[in-house]
Design a protein around this motif. Structure first.
Motif, mmCIF file in Angstrom:
data_model
loop_
_atom_site.group_PDB
_atom_site.id
_atom_site.type_symbol
_atom_site.label_atom_id
_atom_site.label_comp_id
_atom_site.label_asym_id
_atom_site.label_seq_id
_atom_site.Cartn_x
_atom_site.Cartn_y
_atom_site.Cartn_z
ATOM 1 N N THR A 52 -3.612 -29.159 -35.679
ATOM 2 C CA THR A 52 -3.091 -29.077 -34.308
ATOM 3 C C THR A 52 -2.598 -30.448 -33.853
ATOM 4 O O THR A 52 -1.535 -30.561 -33.233
ATOM 5 N N ALA A 53 -3.345 -31.488 -34.184
ATOM 6 C CA ALA A 53 -2.915 -32.846 -33.844
ATOM 7 C C ALA A 53 -1.608 -33.183 -34.550
ATOM 8 O O ALA A 53 -0.731 -33.851 -33.973
ATOM 9 N N ASP A 136 -4.449 -38.734 -26.317
ATOM 10 C CA ASP A 136 -5.293 -39.763 -26.907
ATOM 11 C C ASP A 136 -6.664 -39.202 -27.289
ATOM 12 O O ASP A 136 -7.229 -39.588 -28.322
ATOM 13 N N LYS A 137 -7.196 -38.281 -26.495
ATOM 14 C CA LYS A 137 -8.466 -37.634 -26.861
ATOM 15 C C LYS A 137 -8.297 -36.809 -28.133
ATOM 16 O O LYS A 137 -9.185 -36.789 -28.993
ATOM 17 N N VAL A 138 -7.142 -36.145 -28.278
ATOM 18 C CA VAL A 138 -6.864 -35.403 -29.510
ATOM 19 C C VAL A 138 -6.784 -36.379 -30.688
ATOM 20 O O VAL A 138 -7.330 -36.128 -31.769
ATOM 21 N N VAL A 167 -3.887 -28.911 -25.135
ATOM 22 C CA VAL A 167 -2.993 -30.079 -25.194
ATOM 23 C C VAL A 167 -1.703 -29.711 -25.940
ATOM 24 O O VAL A 167 -0.606 -30.070 -25.507
ATOM 25 N N ALA A 168 -1.843 -28.970 -27.028
ATOM 26 C CA ALA A 168 -0.654 -28.524 -27.765
ATOM 27 C C ALA A 168 0.244 -27.679 -26.864
ATOM 28 O O ALA A 168 1.478 -27.818 -26.882
ATOM 29 N N LYS A 169 -0.365 -26.819 -26.070
ATOM 30 C CA LYS A 169 0.408 -25.987 -25.128
ATOM 31 C C LYS A 169 1.135 -26.868 -24.109
ATOM 32 O O LYS A 169 2.319 -26.655 -23.827
ATOM 33 N N ASP A 170 0.432 -27.878 -23.572
ATOM 34 C CA ASP A 170 1.055 -28.794 -22.610
ATOM 35 C C ASP A 170 2.239 -29.537 -23.233
ATOM 36 O O ASP A 170 3.279 -29.716 -22.599
#
Length: 176
Positions: A52-53, A136-138, A167-170
């Motif tokens: 995902t990252a 950054d958290k990811v 986050v990926a969605k964002d």
């Protein structure tokens, strides 16, 4: 088969994103399966986080390439040039004279990592500080893949997955 990333005009990137996404679809059920114990499920989740990252990184790099050229991102550094030794203090210490010159540092998109990409985008206001902090958290979660730095076994949770997916969605919504 239709792409989940049809907005990406770079054919190779779109295909790589789709391959990674399809791999996630294979891994997610394993991360919640009753067939596997907690360590195995955590390991599947870790792989999901890494993939995902990678998708997030690919999309953000695509955005950066759309918004900036390599020349836009060139960094200039001062370097000592045309110097000569004035006095030798010791084997490791010299007094020198010279000129400082401002020189461009050649920028290469392919050398960027998730931290660099998100910082460039945030510094140029292409992504919000809030999204930058989430990315950054990811990045930090993904960097936990380096096994030699662990002091204990990390348990990756369903909450971790939900966070990286959000986050990926964002990030994906940046293109709509």
């Amino acid at each position: 088969m239709s792409s989940n990333f049809s907005f990406v005009k770079d054919d190779m990137l779109r295909e790589n994103l789709d391959i990674a996404f399809n791999h996630l679809l294979d891994l997610i059920p394993l991360s919640e399966s009753t067939t596997y114990g907690p360590l195995a499920k955590s390991s599947f989740r870790k792989t999901v986080i890494i993939y995902t990252a990678s998708i997030i990184e690919g999309l953000l790099l695509y955005l950066l390439r759309q918004k900036c050229t390599e020349d836009d991102l060139t960094i200039y550094k001062w370097e000592l040039a045309k110097h000569h030794e004035l006095y030798k203090v010791s084997e490791t210490h010299y007094i020198i004279a010279g000129d400082y010159e401002k020189r461009p540092e050649k920028f290469k998109f392919e050398k960027l990592n998730l931290g660099n990409i998100s910082k460039f985008l945030n510094d140029r206001s292409f992504i919000s500080t809030e999204l930058y902090n989430k990315v950054d958290k990811v990045r930090l979660l993904r960097n936990e893949q380096h096994l030699g730095t662990h002091k204990e076994i990390k348990d990756y949770t369903k909450t971790d997955l939900e966070f990286v997916f959000s986050v990926a969605k964002d990030v994906k919504q940046l293109f709509s």
